[in-house]
Design an enzyme around this catalytic site. Structure first.
Site, mmCIF file in Angstrom:
data_model
loop_
_atom_site.group_PDB
_atom_site.id
_atom_site.type_symbol
_atom_site.label_atom_id
_atom_site.label_comp_id
_atom_site.label_asym_id
_atom_site.label_seq_id
_atom_site.Cartn_x
_atom_site.Cartn_y
_atom_site.Cartn_z
ATOM 1 N N ARG A 134 -12.541 6.324 -1.135
ATOM 2 C CA ARG A 134 -11.600 5.306 -0.668
ATOM 3 C C ARG A 134 -12.020 3.949 -1.217
ATOM 4 O O ARG A 134 -13.199 3.640 -1.342
ATOM 5 C CB ARG A 134 -11.550 5.270 0.858
ATOM 6 C CG ARG A 134 -10.973 6.525 1.468
ATOM 7 C CD ARG A 134 -10.495 6.293 2.885
ATOM 8 N NE ARG A 134 -9.280 5.506 2.952
ATOM 9 C CZ ARG A 134 -8.054 6.007 2.727
ATOM 10 N NH1 ARG A 134 -7.895 7.273 2.417
ATOM 11 N NH2 ARG A 134 -7.006 5.232 2.813
ATOM 12 N N CYS A 172 0.805 -1.223 0.000
ATOM 13 C CA CYS A 172 0.000 0.000 0.000
ATOM 14 C C CYS A 172 0.846 1.284 0.000
ATOM 15 O O CYS A 172 1.443 1.604 -1.016
ATOM 16 C CB CYS A 172 -0.996 -0.050 1.153
ATOM 17 S SG CYS A 172 -2.413 1.032 0.890
ATOM 18 N N HIS A 205 -3.312 -5.736 2.403
ATOM 19 C CA HIS A 205 -2.966 -5.911 3.810
ATOM 20 C C HIS A 205 -3.651 -7.196 4.268
ATOM 21 O O HIS A 205 -4.230 -7.917 3.478
ATOM 22 C CB HIS A 205 -3.534 -4.767 4.653
ATOM 23 C CG HIS A 205 -3.099 -3.396 4.292
ATOM 24 N ND1 HIS A 205 -1.951 -2.829 4.784
ATOM 25 C CD2 HIS A 205 -3.675 -2.445 3.516
ATOM 26 C CE1 HIS A 205 -1.841 -1.588 4.341
ATOM 27 N NE2 HIS A 205 -2.868 -1.331 3.562
#
Ligand code: GLN
Length: 247
Positions: free
Chosen positions: A128, A94, A194
């Site tokens: 997002r 990320c 993640h």
């Protein structure tokens, strides 16, 4: 046999349990009869990155990325890029992934320069991109699934010098538009996943350890490990990603 791991900015770049990737590297290496040592490196510290077999940097927000951008420019960038160019096995998640590319332009319009070792650039979008992800990747030769969790506003695009890590089956991936996730260049892997990533995708962990050992010692055959628990975690993550409302 021994591998030396460099954990970059562990206290700054550690979202959604990214440090679990280091635990996975160390544990699985040990189960293979390989000694693994980890060196933590943070802001202002110089290193000869060619000493390391595996380099890892996790995710972080714009605030941390700003600090790292300066540290890359003033302290580590050249040596880090040289190590990756020479084939060091590298995993960047990320925010870390974004800064191995050319630049990350934040929502406020600020440009944070990366080290440019990946032919990729990132521009913050207006929403997002969040949720569980499944991708299909051929990085180890055969097509396999990789699961993880993403949360980013940055949208990453790849240039001709970079290949994607995989194709998105559920979730957004690099940018929510082109169906691609992550980036592979030499032995460097950048990804938005993640989760942490490696505990739920043990074949990917083993692939990266194998690459590191082959680079150092020549041939290395990964012994079969009991992955029953890891397989359950992987399947559970796939089930959860499938429940995601249409993205
Ligand atoms: N700040 C970056 C973004 O939102 C990275 C976030 C992260 O590492 N999870 O795009």
């Amino acid at each position: 046999m021994k591998i030396l791991i460099c954990h970059l900015y562990p206290e700054l770049m550690n979202l959604y349990g990214d440090r679990g990737n280091i635990i996975s590297f160390v544990r699985r290496a040990e189960w293979m009869g390989v000694t693994a040592e980890t060196d933590k490196v943070t802001l202002g510290e110089e290193r000869d990155f060619s000493r390391y077999d595996i380099l890892f940097v996790g995710g972080g927000q714009d605030r941390e990325q700003r600090l790292i951008c300066v540290d890359f420019q003033q302290v580590k960038g050249k040596a880090l890029a040289a190590a990756i160019e020479s084939g060091a096995v590298t995993l960047a998640v990320c925010g870390g992934y974004q800064l191995l590319g050319k630049y990350y332009k934040t929502g406020a319009g600020e440009v944070l320069n990366g080290i440019g070792v990946l032919d990729a650039w990132t521009v913050a979008g207006t929403r997002r991109l969040i949720g569980n992800v499944v991708i299909e990747s051929g990085i180890c030769g055969e097509m396999r699934t990789i699961v993880g969790f993403e949360n980013h506003s940055g949208q990453t695009f790849l240039g001709p010098g970079a290949a994607a890590l995989g194709k998105v089956r559920h979730g957004f991936g690099n940018n929510g538009q082109d169906g691609l996730e992550g980036c592979v260049y030499k032995n460097c892997v950048g990804t938005y996943l993640h989760g942490s990533l490696l505990p739920k995708n043990p074949w990917l962990t083993d692939h990266l350890i194998k690459k590191a050992l082959e680079r150092k010692y020549g041939e290395f055959e990964v012994p079969a490990l009991d992955d029953a628990l890891e397989a359950r975690a992987h399947e559970a993550a796939i089930r959860r990603a499938r429940q995601r409302p249409g993205v």
